[in-house]
Design a protein around this motif. Structure first.
Motif, short mmCIF file in Angstrom:
data_model
loop_
_atom_site.label_atom_id
_atom_site.label_comp_id
_atom_site.label_asym_id
_atom_site.label_seq_id
_atom_site.Cartn_x
_atom_site.Cartn_y
_atom_site.Cartn_z
N VAL A 208 0.85 -1.19 0.00
CA VAL A 208 0.00 0.00 0.00
C VAL A 208 0.88 1.24 0.00
N GLY A 209 0.53 2.24 -0.82
CA GLY A 209 1.30 3.48 -0.83
C GLY A 209 0.78 4.45 -1.86
N TYR A 210 1.38 5.61 -1.88
CA TYR A 210 1.03 6.61 -2.88
C TYR A 210 1.70 6.27 -4.21
N THR A 211 1.25 6.93 -5.26
CA THR A 211 1.83 6.69 -6.58
C THR A 211 3.32 7.06 -6.61
N ASN A 212 4.08 6.29 -7.37
CA ASN A 212 5.53 6.48 -7.51
C ASN A 212 6.31 6.29 -6.21
N SER A 213 5.75 5.50 -5.31
CA SER A 213 6.46 5.21 -4.06
C SER A 213 7.42 4.04 -4.21
N GLY A 214 7.31 3.32 -5.32
CA GLY A 214 8.20 2.18 -5.56
C GLY A 214 7.54 0.83 -5.32
N LYS A 215 6.22 0.80 -5.24
CA LYS A 215 5.52 -0.45 -4.97
C LYS A 215 5.75 -1.50 -6.06
N SER A 216 5.60 -1.10 -7.30
CA SER A 216 5.73 -2.05 -8.41
C SER A 216 7.15 -2.60 -8.50
N GLN A 217 8.13 -1.73 -8.30
CA GLN A 217 9.52 -2.18 -8.31
C GLN A 217 9.78 -3.17 -7.18
N LEU A 218 9.15 -2.92 -6.04
CA LEU A 218 9.31 -3.80 -4.89
C LEU A 218 8.66 -5.16 -5.15
N LEU A 219 7.49 -5.14 -5.78
CA LEU A 219 6.82 -6.40 -6.12
C LEU A 219 7.71 -7.24 -7.03
N ALA A 220 8.33 -6.60 -8.01
CA ALA A 220 9.23 -7.31 -8.93
C ALA A 220 10.45 -7.86 -8.21
N SER A 221 10.94 -7.13 -7.20
CA SER A 221 12.13 -7.56 -6.45
C SER A 221 11.83 -8.72 -5.50
N LEU A 222 10.61 -8.76 -4.98
CA LEU A 222 10.24 -9.76 -3.98
C LEU A 222 9.68 -11.04 -4.58
N THR A 223 9.06 -10.94 -5.76
CA THR A 223 8.30 -12.07 -6.29
C THR A 223 8.65 -12.39 -7.73
N ASN A 224 7.88 -13.32 -8.29
CA ASN A 224 8.05 -13.72 -9.69
C ASN A 224 7.21 -12.87 -10.64
N ALA A 225 6.55 -11.84 -10.12
CA ALA A 225 5.68 -11.00 -10.94
C ALA A 225 6.49 -10.06 -11.83
N LEU A 226 5.89 -9.67 -12.94
CA LEU A 226 6.53 -8.74 -13.87
C LEU A 226 5.60 -7.53 -14.07
N PRO A 227 5.47 -6.70 -13.05
CA PRO A 227 4.56 -5.55 -13.16
C PRO A 227 5.13 -4.47 -14.08
N LYS A 228 4.25 -3.63 -14.57
CA LYS A 228 4.68 -2.50 -15.37
C LYS A 228 5.26 -1.44 -14.44
N ILE A 229 6.51 -1.05 -14.69
CA ILE A 229 7.18 -0.05 -13.85
C ILE A 229 7.40 1.20 -14.68
N SER A 230 6.86 2.32 -14.21
CA SER A 230 6.91 3.55 -14.98
C SER A 230 6.94 4.76 -14.07
N PRO A 231 7.65 5.83 -14.46
CA PRO A 231 7.64 7.07 -13.66
C PRO A 231 6.30 7.80 -13.74
N ARG A 232 5.46 7.39 -14.68
CA ARG A 232 4.15 8.04 -14.80
C ARG A 232 3.28 7.70 -13.59
N PRO A 233 2.49 8.63 -13.08
CA PRO A 233 1.64 8.34 -11.92
C PRO A 233 0.52 7.37 -12.23
N TYR A 234 0.12 6.63 -11.23
CA TYR A 234 -1.02 5.71 -11.28
C TYR A 234 -0.91 4.68 -12.41
N THR A 235 0.27 4.10 -12.53
CA THR A 235 0.48 3.06 -13.54
C THR A 235 -0.28 1.79 -13.20
N THR A 236 -0.32 1.44 -11.90
CA THR A 236 -1.03 0.24 -11.46
C THR A 236 -2.52 0.53 -11.34
N THR A 237 -3.32 -0.10 -12.19
CA THR A 237 -4.76 0.18 -12.21
C THR A 237 -5.60 -0.97 -11.66
#
Length: 220
Positions: free
Chosen positions: A2-31
């Motif tokens: 849980v966090g605000y946009t561009n806090s690094g959540k998606s990058q963290l998910l990729a680092s912790l798991t086998n997921a390949l989320p979309k990582i972008s500097p644009r706000p609200y990438t995770t929908t």
């Protein structure tokens, strides 16, 4: 997560798991919730990256089923505003401060001291450089309040895959998790591990287990 946009959540998910989320500097990438599996010493933990707080896609209701909420922030002040929005969520929380790679040694020391003074359950990481990621996995496991119990059949090696149960579980709980009614078929249980006094100790069904215990069942 849980966090605000561009806090690094998606990058963290990729680092912790086998997921390949979309990582972008644009706000609200995770929908929509992104799911990955973290494998940690025999435990498979599901980690869900929620859409950012403040987006129309964020659903606080999903947090009520979580064993642990990871609050992801890039700056400390965000934690307190997020914490207020999660008042109704009863799950245990872990503060994860990302982008630690952008801070110099003195800045890291000061931030660490500040977090300690507030007595927060926290860790400093960098999804980009992977600094602190292994320590984060350790903390996730510790905060989930679970134990791993291994079983073995007489004369055979110990199982490789553990049975994962809440801390405080008994021998009967483990037996019933194998299949319902199994505990009634057990004539003898032998224990080797942290909760025992010695190896191959004979114990009862009400014995409370600890992480990494090994059980050997004899049945009718």
């Amino acid at each position: 997560l849980v966090g605000y946009t561009n806090s690094g959540k998606s990058q963290l998910l990729a680092s912790l798991t086998n997921a390949l989320p979309k990582i972008s500097p644009r706000p609200y990438t995770t929908t929509e919730p992104m799911i990955g599996t973290m494998n940690y010493k025999g435990v498979s933990a599901q980690i869900v990256d929620l859409p950012a707080i403040g987006s129309k896609d964020f659903d606080v209701g999903l947090l009520h089923t979580a064993d642990l909420i990871l609050i992801i922030v890039s700056k400390l002040e965000d934690y307190f505003s997020i914490d207020k929005q999660l008042e109704r969520a009863s799950s245990k929380r872990l503060l994860v401060v990302t982008h630690a790679d952008l801070l110099d040694t003195d800045e890291l020391r000061k931030l660490d001291a500040q977090l300690r003074s507030k007595r927060l359950n926290y860790i400093l990481v960098s999804g980009k450089t992977k600094a602190g990621i292994q320590e984060l996995k350790d903390k996730i496991f510790q905060n989930m309040n679970i134990i791993r119990v291994y079983t073995k059949e007489p004369g055979k090696p110990v199982s490789v895959i553990p049975i994962v149960r809440p801390a405080g579980s008994t021998v009967k709980d483990i037996a019933e998790s194998i299949y319902k009614g199994f505990s009634k078929q057990i004539t003898e249980t032998r224990l080797t591990g942290p909760s025992g006094k010695f190896s191959n100790q004979r114990i009862g069904l009400d014995h409370v287990l600890k992480d990494k215990d090994i059980l050997e069942f004899k049945t009718r």
